[in-house]
Design a protein around this motif. Structure first.
Motif, short mmCIF file in Angstrom:
data_model
loop_
_atom_site.label_atom_id
_atom_site.label_comp_id
_atom_site.label_asym_id
_atom_site.label_seq_id
_atom_site.Cartn_x
_atom_site.Cartn_y
_atom_site.Cartn_z
N UNK A 1 3.85 14.11 10.92
CA UNK A 1 2.50 13.85 9.98
C UNK A 1 2.18 12.71 10.21
N UNK A 2 1.65 11.85 9.97
CA UNK A 2 0.89 10.85 10.21
C UNK A 2 1.13 9.79 8.28
N UNK A 3 1.25 11.22 7.59
CA UNK A 3 1.71 11.11 5.72
C UNK A 3 3.09 10.58 6.26
N UNK A 4 4.06 11.01 7.48
CA UNK A 4 5.09 11.31 6.93
C UNK A 4 5.58 9.44 7.94
N UNK A 5 4.85 9.09 7.87
CA UNK A 5 5.08 7.53 9.07
C UNK A 5 5.67 6.82 8.16
N UNK A 6 6.69 6.58 8.54
CA UNK A 6 7.59 5.15 7.56
C UNK A 6 7.24 4.27 7.91
N UNK B 1 0.46 5.97 22.98
CA UNK B 1 0.43 5.13 21.28
C UNK B 1 -0.35 6.16 20.45
N UNK B 2 0.10 5.55 19.12
CA UNK B 2 -0.72 6.22 17.83
C UNK B 2 -1.47 5.28 17.47
N UNK B 3 -2.51 4.54 18.51
CA UNK B 3 -3.25 3.81 17.36
C UNK B 3 -3.94 3.86 16.34
N UNK B 4 -4.82 4.98 16.41
CA UNK B 4 -5.90 5.23 15.26
C UNK B 4 -4.69 5.95 13.94
N UNK B 5 -3.17 5.93 14.24
CA UNK B 5 -2.59 6.44 12.82
C UNK B 5 -2.10 5.50 12.66
N UNK B 6 -1.72 4.23 12.94
CA UNK B 6 -0.75 2.78 12.72
C UNK B 6 -1.85 2.35 11.95
N UNK B 7 -3.26 1.83 12.73
CA UNK B 7 -4.09 1.20 12.46
C UNK B 7 -4.31 1.86 10.85
N UNK B 8 -4.35 3.07 10.99
CA UNK B 8 -5.25 3.72 9.36
C UNK B 8 -3.87 2.85 8.78
N UNK B 9 -2.69 3.35 9.16
CA UNK B 9 -1.79 3.09 7.95
C UNK B 9 -0.93 2.12 7.52
N UNK B 10 -1.23 1.07 9.06
CA UNK B 10 -0.77 -0.58 8.06
C UNK B 10 -1.40 -1.37 9.46
N UNK C 1 0.68 -1.58 -0.18
CA UNK C 1 0.08 -0.01 -0.39
C UNK C 1 0.93 1.19 -0.17
N UNK C 2 1.75 1.13 0.51
CA UNK C 2 2.92 2.94 1.31
C UNK C 2 4.34 2.39 0.25
N UNK C 3 4.78 0.69 0.05
CA UNK C 3 5.74 1.53 0.11
C UNK C 3 5.91 1.46 -2.19
N UNK C 4 5.65 0.44 -2.09
CA UNK C 4 5.26 0.34 -4.33
C UNK C 4 4.76 1.73 -3.98
N UNK C 5 5.10 2.27 -4.96
CA UNK C 5 3.92 3.26 -5.67
C UNK C 5 3.43 3.26 -6.93
N UNK C 6 2.64 2.50 -6.80
CA UNK C 6 1.57 1.82 -7.48
C UNK C 6 2.22 1.84 -8.60
N UNK D 1 9.14 -0.07 11.83
CA UNK D 1 8.72 -1.10 12.52
C UNK D 1 11.06 -1.49 13.32
N UNK D 2 11.61 -0.35 12.80
CA UNK D 2 13.31 -0.57 12.82
C UNK D 2 12.32 0.18 14.83
N UNK D 3 11.51 0.70 15.05
CA UNK D 3 11.68 1.13 16.63
C UNK D 3 11.27 -0.32 16.85
N UNK D 4 10.37 -0.71 16.26
CA UNK D 4 10.00 -1.69 17.35
C UNK D 4 10.84 -2.93 17.34
N UNK D 5 11.99 -3.05 17.03
CA UNK D 5 12.67 -4.36 16.64
C UNK D 5 13.46 -4.16 17.90
N UNK D 6 13.43 -3.26 18.91
CA UNK D 6 14.26 -3.46 20.41
C UNK D 6 13.45 -3.85 21.37
N UNK D 7 14.48 -4.40 21.96
CA UNK D 7 13.25 -5.11 23.39
C UNK D 7 12.83 -3.93 24.36
N UNK D 8 13.79 -3.24 24.69
CA UNK D 8 13.24 -2.42 25.85
C UNK D 8 11.80 -1.55 24.63
#
Lengths: 114, 114
Positions: free
Chosen positions: B15-20, B86-95, A108-113, B25-32
């Motif tokens: 911004x919500x649209x800037x979240x990559x 948590x930015x739960x809504x933003x994340x759920x919308x994007x991913x 959805x987000x990384x493959x630009x169509x 995934x990198x942010x989540x890849x650390x135990x802490x």
DNA sequence: GCCGTAGTACGACGGATATCGTACTAGCGT
DNA sequence: ACGCTAGTACGATATCCGTCGTACTACGGC
């Protein structure tokens, strides 16, 4: 002569129980590796060189190794090629929904169509 | 005297649209940081110090910043404390499904039965 | 005004990571 | 046997990351 060894070159794969969430997330947190995973999700199997990563051969090898060591892909030698495939079942069992969510987000987000 | 500025200390949030995806995934890849996210998934809001990370204050600040800059959490100053959620809504919308899958995987495989 | 508590800024440091190039090995085809 | 193709190994390098300590700022209460 030759004693016909079944597996000349062997590759280290983590056992299913050894796969750790952080490692998988880390493996997936790189654009090149996400690209590989997305590619493999389409077909069943692919050689390393068939996936264009726009990096050198050594770097490509490196990314495939990271994916393999994290338990995301499985690799076997077939002739001169090294074939890779997703460990979809293992991942789905350990982390239900994770791979699917990542793949969907990537499309959805990384493959630009295309 | 004071002109009563509404936001003295401001914090940079993507911004919500800037979240990559890779950054998340990198942010989540650390135990802490996974620990923080899991904690925040329970309650709605928490101060930094209320979540014990077993690291120094500076390191703690660092992890919270990584999460915030990746778009995983939102932080606001409230008095002397900095509250995170948590930015739960933003994340759920994007991913869709991603956060849920990660949280479930974390609970199943990283929390050794409390 | 002063102190305590919460968090920041900054610099350091060691270990990991992404990248490359070059030299090498393994199979396949002729 | 020879060479081509696919991938590896290794070393170099620059960057990033997680961690810390120390010195600092911001806010709230006494």
């Amino acid at each position: 002569m030759s004693s016909a060894p079944p597996q000349l070159r062997t590759l280290d794969h983590p056992d299913s129980a050894e796969i750790r969430l952080e490692d998988v997330l880390h493996a997936l947190s790189d654009p090149a590796r996400l690209h590989v995973v997305h590619y493999l999700a389409g077909g069943g199997e692919a050689s390393c060189s068939e996936i264009d990563l726009a990096v050198s051969k050594s770097t490509s090898t490196h990314h495939f190794r990271v994916l393999r060591e994290a338990g995301v892909i499985r690799q076997v030698y077939r002739g001169t090629a090294k074939m890779s495939c997703l460990r979809r079942e293992d991942l789905d069992t350990l982390f239900p929904g994770l791979l699917e969510a990542v793949l969907r987000a990537y499309e959805t987000r990384c493959v630009p169509r295309a």
